[in-house]
Design a protein around this motif. Structure first.
Motif, PDB file in Angstrom:
ATOM      1  N   HIS A  24      49.533 -64.546 -50.382  1.00 57.12           N
ATOM      2  CA  HIS A  24      50.809 -64.155 -50.989  1.00 57.12           C
ATOM      3  C   HIS A  24      51.311 -62.849 -50.389  1.00 57.12           C
ATOM      4  O   HIS A  24      52.497 -62.720 -50.052  1.00 57.12           O
ATOM      5  N   MET A  25      50.428 -61.888 -50.229  1.00 61.67           N
ATOM      6  CA  MET A  25      50.846 -60.584 -49.720  1.00 61.67           C
ATOM      7  C   MET A  25      51.338 -60.663 -48.284  1.00 61.67           C
ATOM      8  O   MET A  25      52.301 -59.989 -47.921  1.00 61.67           O
ATOM      9  N   ILE A  26      50.720 -61.499 -47.456  1.00 60.00           N
ATOM     10  CA  ILE A  26      51.232 -61.609 -46.091  1.00 60.00           C
ATOM     11  C   ILE A  26      52.577 -62.338 -46.086  1.00 60.00           C
ATOM     12  O   ILE A  26      53.465 -62.011 -45.304  1.00 60.00           O
ATOM     13  N   ARG A  27      52.759 -63.287 -46.996  1.00 61.98           N
ATOM     14  CA  ARG A  27      54.064 -63.953 -47.112  1.00 61.98           C
ATOM     15  C   ARG A  27      55.139 -62.961 -47.570  1.00 61.98           C
ATOM     16  O   ARG A  27      56.272 -63.033 -47.129  1.00 61.98           O
ATOM     17  N   VAL A  28      54.772 -62.051 -48.463  1.00 61.03           N
ATOM     18  CA  VAL A  28      55.715 -61.051 -48.962  1.00 61.03           C
ATOM     19  C   VAL A  28      56.270 -60.217 -47.803  1.00 61.03           C
ATOM     20  O   VAL A  28      57.450 -59.868 -47.796  1.00 61.03           O
ATOM     21  N   THR A  29      55.435 -59.921 -46.812  1.00 62.25           N
ATOM     22  CA  THR A  29      55.923 -59.111 -45.685  1.00 62.25           C
ATOM     23  C   THR A  29      57.033 -59.809 -44.922  1.00 62.25           C
ATOM     24  O   THR A  29      57.824 -59.149 -44.244  1.00 62.25           O
ATOM     25  N   ALA A  30      57.121 -61.132 -45.039  1.00 63.40           N
ATOM     26  CA  ALA A  30      58.151 -61.895 -44.325  1.00 63.40           C
ATOM     27  C   ALA A  30      59.439 -62.039 -45.133  1.00 63.40           C
ATOM     28  O   ALA A  30      60.448 -62.504 -44.599  1.00 63.40           O
ATOM     29  N   HIS A  31      59.417 -61.644 -46.389  1.00 65.24           N
ATOM     30  CA  HIS A  31      60.568 -61.833 -47.269  1.00 65.24           C
ATOM     31  C   HIS A  31      61.833 -61.198 -46.686  1.00 65.24           C
ATOM     32  O   HIS A  31      61.844 -60.023 -46.340  1.00 65.24           O
ATOM     33  N   LYS A  54      51.606 -67.062 -38.504  1.00 66.59           N
ATOM     34  CA  LYS A  54      51.146 -68.211 -37.711  1.00 66.59           C
ATOM     35  C   LYS A  54      49.654 -68.094 -37.417  1.00 66.59           C
ATOM     36  O   LYS A  54      48.911 -69.075 -37.523  1.00 66.59           O
ATOM     37  N   HIS A  55      49.206 -66.892 -37.065  1.00 73.64           N
ATOM     38  CA  HIS A  55      47.789 -66.695 -36.747  1.00 73.64           C
ATOM     39  C   HIS A  55      46.895 -66.928 -37.961  1.00 73.64           C
ATOM     40  O   HIS A  55      45.878 -67.609 -37.853  1.00 73.64           O
ATOM     41  N   VAL A  56      47.235 -66.361 -39.118  1.00 70.89           N
ATOM     42  CA  VAL A  56      46.344 -66.537 -40.271  1.00 70.89           C
ATOM     43  C   VAL A  56      46.289 -68.001 -40.690  1.00 70.89           C
ATOM     44  O   VAL A  56      45.241 -68.479 -41.127  1.00 70.89           O
ATOM     45  N   ALA A  57      47.379 -68.723 -40.537  1.00 79.35           N
ATOM     46  CA  ALA A  57      47.366 -70.160 -40.841  1.00 79.35           C
ATOM     47  C   ALA A  57      46.442 -70.890 -39.876  1.00 79.35           C
ATOM     48  O   ALA A  57      45.610 -71.710 -40.289  1.00 79.35           O
ATOM     49  N   SER A  58      46.550 -70.583 -38.597  1.00 86.39           N
ATOM     50  CA  SER A  58      45.701 -71.222 -37.584  1.00 86.39           C
ATOM     51  C   SER A  58      44.234 -70.878 -37.798  1.00 86.39           C
ATOM     52  O   SER A  58      43.350 -71.736 -37.708  1.00 86.39           O
ATOM     53  N   MET A  59      43.970 -69.610 -38.099  1.00 88.82           N
ATOM     54  CA  MET A  59      42.603 -69.151 -38.320  1.00 88.82           C
ATOM     55  C   MET A  59      41.994 -69.841 -39.548  1.00 88.82           C
ATOM     56  O   MET A  59      40.875 -70.333 -39.508  1.00 88.82           O
ATOM     57  N   PHE A  82      49.644 -65.731 -31.973  1.00 86.06           N
ATOM     58  CA  PHE A  82      50.251 -64.511 -32.498  1.00 86.06           C
ATOM     59  C   PHE A  82      51.739 -64.406 -32.194  1.00 86.06           C
ATOM     60  O   PHE A  82      52.346 -63.376 -32.438  1.00 86.06           O
ATOM     61  N   ARG A  83      52.322 -65.452 -31.646  1.00 81.55           N
ATOM     62  CA  ARG A  83      53.747 -65.421 -31.299  1.00 81.55           C
ATOM     63  C   ARG A  83      54.447 -66.648 -31.830  1.00 81.55           C
ATOM     64  O   ARG A  83      53.904 -67.756 -31.781  1.00 81.55           O
ATOM     65  N   LEU A  84      55.670 -66.457 -32.301  1.00 82.53           N
ATOM     66  CA  LEU A  84      56.510 -67.605 -32.629  1.00 82.53           C
ATOM     67  C   LEU A  84      57.098 -68.115 -31.323  1.00 82.53           C
ATOM     68  O   LEU A  84      57.726 -67.363 -30.581  1.00 82.53           O
ATOM     69  N   ALA A  85      56.882 -69.382 -31.051  1.00 82.98           N
ATOM     70  CA  ALA A  85      57.447 -69.997 -29.849  1.00 82.98           C
ATOM     71  C   ALA A  85      58.957 -70.133 -30.045  1.00 82.98           C
ATOM     72  O   ALA A  85      59.450 -70.087 -31.181  1.00 82.98           O
ATOM     73  N   PRO A  86      59.709 -70.306 -28.956  1.00 83.27           N
ATOM     74  CA  PRO A  86      61.169 -70.369 -29.079  1.00 83.27           C
ATOM     75  C   PRO A  86      61.683 -71.384 -30.116  1.00 83.27           C
ATOM     76  O   PRO A  86      62.637 -71.105 -30.816  1.00 83.27           O
ATOM     77  N   GLY A  87      61.037 -72.520 -30.275  1.00 88.63           N
ATOM     78  CA  GLY A  87      61.498 -73.517 -31.242  1.00 88.63           C
ATOM     79  C   GLY A  87      60.953 -73.351 -32.651  1.00 88.63           C
ATOM     80  O   GLY A  87      61.329 -74.087 -33.557  1.00 88.63           O
ATOM     81  N   LEU A  90      60.524 -68.978 -38.864  1.00 88.31           N
ATOM     82  CA  LEU A  90      59.728 -68.354 -39.910  1.00 88.31           C
ATOM     83  C   LEU A  90      59.500 -69.332 -41.054  1.00 88.31           C
ATOM     84  O   LEU A  90      58.384 -69.476 -41.547  1.00 88.31           O
ATOM     85  N   ALA A  91      60.554 -70.036 -41.457  1.00 95.22           N
ATOM     86  CA  ALA A  91      60.411 -71.026 -42.540  1.00 95.22           C
ATOM     87  C   ALA A  91      59.376 -72.089 -42.167  1.00 95.22           C
ATOM     88  O   ALA A  91      58.576 -72.505 -43.009  1.00 95.22           O
ATOM     89  N   GLY A  92      59.367 -72.498 -40.915  1.00 98.24           N
ATOM     90  CA  GLY A  92      58.408 -73.510 -40.467  1.00 98.24           C
ATOM     91  C   GLY A  92      56.973 -73.031 -40.520  1.00 98.24           C
ATOM     92  O   GLY A  92      56.091 -73.757 -40.969  1.00 98.24           O
ATOM     93  N   VAL A  93      56.727 -71.787 -40.069  1.00 92.92           N
ATOM     94  CA  VAL A  93      55.342 -71.305 -40.106  1.00 92.92           C
ATOM     95  C   VAL A  93      54.907 -71.013 -41.542  1.00 92.92           C
ATOM     96  O   VAL A  93      53.742 -71.229 -41.885  1.00 92.92           O
ATOM     97  N   LEU A  94      55.827 -70.566 -42.390  1.00 93.83           N
ATOM     98  CA  LEU A  94      55.474 -70.367 -43.801  1.00 93.83           C
ATOM     99  C   LEU A  94      55.155 -71.701 -44.472  1.00 93.83           C
ATOM    100  O   LEU A  94      54.195 -71.803 -45.248  1.00 93.83           O
ATOM    101  N   SER A  95      55.917 -72.719 -44.163  1.00100.93           N
ATOM    102  CA  SER A  95      55.646 -74.055 -44.710  1.00100.93           C
ATOM    103  C   SER A  95      54.296 -74.571 -44.210  1.00100.93           C
ATOM    104  O   SER A  95      53.506 -75.133 -44.981  1.00100.93           O
TER     105      SER A  95
END
Length: 189
Positions: A24-31, A54-59, A82-87, A90-95
């Motif tokens: 939750h706290m890492i998601r809050v940083t993206a708000h 993206k990294h914490v989800a992958s990890m 550790f990077r969002l690819a061009p396509g 943020l909503a996609g990685v949060l989902s």
């Protein structure tokens, strides 16, 4: 969810509660961030808020695969985690992170013994060669540690992006009333 983990009743609820709180706290940083802001590495490092999510989800996915299957393939290109690819958005990685969290809880629901061994993949150079297995409990503690570490990174990156800090962001996400000592974050005009 609030600034503190809800009361816990046993070890399992404590581990899952603290992991959920760190997520939750890492998601809050993206708000309130745009995709461009979430993608931006505002410091000399390559870290961005979106890349950290993206990294914490992958990890977490990798570790739960290890718990579930006992052996897993490489996590792939480490740097791209550790990077969002061009396509990517943020909503996609949060989902995607939400999906990972649901899967983690589903897998753990099927495990009655948190002491169950989880084999150490010895091909990973930073894993100990003299340890044959961790426990599911150890994996959960490691997920909490790793997520908290990266939530802290995300706090710093976010503050550099637009000056927002954790508690005002949390107040905005959870719609806390304004007080003389804490104002919920608002986007700049």
């Amino acid at each position: 969810m609030s600034a503190l983990v809800s009361p816990v009743h046993d070890e399992r609820s404590a581990l899952l509660g603290y992991l959920a709180h760190q997520r939750h706290m890492i998601r809050v940083t993206a708000h309130g961030l745009t995709d461009e802001q979430a993608r931006a590495p505002p410091t000399v490092s390559a870290l961005s808020v979106g890349g950290l999510v993206k990294h914490v989800a992958s990890m977490e996915r990798w570790w739960i695969d290890l718990v579930e299957q006992g052996a897993v393939a490489s996590a792939g290109d480490y740097e791209s985690q550790f990077r969002l690819a061009p396509g990517e958005t943020l909503a996609g990685v949060l989902s995607g992170y939400d999906e990972v969290a649901r899967r983690t809880e589903a897998v753990l629901d099927g495990i009655t013994d948190l002491g169950r061994p989880v084999p150490v993949p010895h091909e990973v150079p930073w894993f100990p060669a003299d340890v044959e297995a961790w426990s599911v409990r150890w994996v959960l503690l490691h997920l909490i540690e790793e997520t908290a570490r990266h939530a802290g990174h995300a706090d710093i990156v976010r503050e550099v992006v637009d000056g927002a800090t954790a508690y005002p962001l949390l107040a905005a996400v959870e719609q806390w009333p304004a007080t003389p000592w804490l104002q919920p974050w608002r986007p700049a005009d």
